[in-house]
Design an enzyme around this catalytic site. Structure first.
Site, PDB file in Angstrom:
ATOM      1  CB  CYS A 116      -0.942   0.001   1.195  1.00 32.41           C
ATOM      2  SG  CYS A 116      -2.075  -1.412   1.218  1.00 32.41           S
ATOM      3  CG  HIS A 258      -3.292   3.384   1.663  1.00 27.25           C
ATOM      4  ND1 HIS A 258      -3.857   2.858   0.519  1.00 27.25           N
ATOM      5  CD2 HIS A 258      -3.323   2.379   2.586  1.00 27.25           C
ATOM      6  CE1 HIS A 258      -4.216   1.605   0.745  1.00 27.25           C
ATOM      7  NE2 HIS A 258      -3.904   1.300   1.979  1.00 27.25           N
ATOM      8  CG  ASN A 288      -6.737  -0.942   1.223  1.00 22.92           C
ATOM      9  OD1 ASN A 288      -6.030  -0.681   0.263  1.00 22.92           O
ATOM     10  ND2 ASN A 288      -6.233  -1.254   2.415  1.00 22.92           N
TER      11      ASN A 288
END
Length: 333
Positions: A116, A258, A288
């Site tokens: 990520c 993020h 996500n």
């Protein structure tokens, strides 16, 4: 942080998300969960999932093509392609396939894996090639198809993740350096908190010679530990990047984190004393998307007219590794 004198601008962006959508109510039919439970704990409502015939390379190329077009370039103008992904189509790497799909035959291409944090790490890596004068026009892609590696019977992880790709074009700039500051870190001592680990079985080739063959286990995550890590480390790394940029948090026009969890994003913004109206979020729609989350959010905000040329953006990626980093840049030339 620019000793060489080379200047950088981020001149284009693009994104792609699959058309298949799974809602919280859909997931409630797969596992013991509900729309209220998911929304309250994550802020997520929908996720876009790649179909079986959709490749990571395809969605990466589509996002990159949009970014190249916005920058006023053609694929043949590109010198370097960096693909930040943890879910390549080919374990040897998918960047060269993206190069082929784009027709960017003058570019060298390679994968970068930092989960990520991947897009932020890749953007910082691209900047170093431009600063040293090696390459002039670089495409940075963040893309993941995490639905391939989800245990869809695990309600702690299956509610979180979606698929997508986002990209930016970085160019050498004659006027002003638009990449203002950055910082990044890793701590392998916390690797167990979030991983997608190899799982093998012994195979005997001959007497006393055995090897391991297998695939990978689904994603596992300690949500509480990841939350604590992110809320503690992300404000710190953004503050350090601001210090390197020689600007204050008051100079930030937009914060793009993020897109992991709405509670994390709110907590980080509060610690930095950045008002909620400056926080760009699309987590509710996409979940996500790992390395893709920051460039997808950036692209939507630019195309919606929210982010304008000259705006200062603070961005931070964080996740498996554990890794985290931040970059401060001014949008456009």
């Amino acid at each position: 942080m620019n000793a060489s004198g080379a200047k950088i601008a981020i001149t284009g962006c693009g994104s792609f998300t699959p058309t298949q959508v799974i809602t919280n109510d859909d997931l409630g039919r797969l596992v013991d969960t509900s729309d209220e439970w998911i929304r309250t704990r994550t802020g997520i409502s929908h996720r876009h999932l790649a179909s079986p015939d959709t490749s990571l390379s395809d969605i990466s190329a589509q996002a990159a093509q949009e970014a190249i077009a916005m920058a006023g370039l053609t694929p043949k103008d590109i010198d370097l392609i960096i693909l930040a992904t943890s879910t390549p189509d080919d374990l040897f790497g998918s960047a060269a396939k993206v190069q082929q799909l784009l027709g960017a035959y003058n570019a060298v291409a390679f994968d970068l894996t930092a989960a990520c944090s991947g897009f932020v790490f890749a953007l910082i890596t691209a900047a170093q090639f431009i600063r040293t004068g090696v390459y002039q026009r670089v495409v940075v892609i963040g893309a993941d198809i995490l639905s391939r590696w989800i245990d869809w019977s695990d309600r702690n992880t299956c509610v979180l993740f979606g698929d997508g790709a986002g990209a930016v074009v970085c160019q050498a700039n004659l006027h002003e350096d638009r990449l203002l500051g950055f910082d990044m870190y890793s701590d392998g001592r916390q690797h167990h908190s979030l991983n997608l680990s190899y799982g093998g079985q012994e195979k005997t080739l001959k007497d006393e010679i055995t090897i391991s063959q297998g695939t990978y286990h689904p994603i596992t995550m300690n949500g509480r530990e990841v939350y604590r890590f992110a809320v503690a480390k992300v404000p710190e790394v953004i503050e350090r990047a601001l210090f390197h940029a020689n600007i204050s948090r008051d100079d930030i026009d937009w914060l793009i984190l993020h897109q992991a969890n709405q509670r994390i994003m709110c907590a980080v913004a509060q610690r930095l004393k950045i008002p909620s109206e400056k926080v760009i979020a699309n987590l509710e729609e996409y979940g996500n998307t790992s390395a893709a989350s920051i460039p997808i959010a950036l692209d939507e905000a630019v195309r919606d007219g929210k982010i304008k040329t000259g705006d200062v953006i603070a961005s931070s990626g964080f996740g498996a590794g554990l890794t985290w980093g931040a970059v401060i840049f001014r949008w456009g030339i």
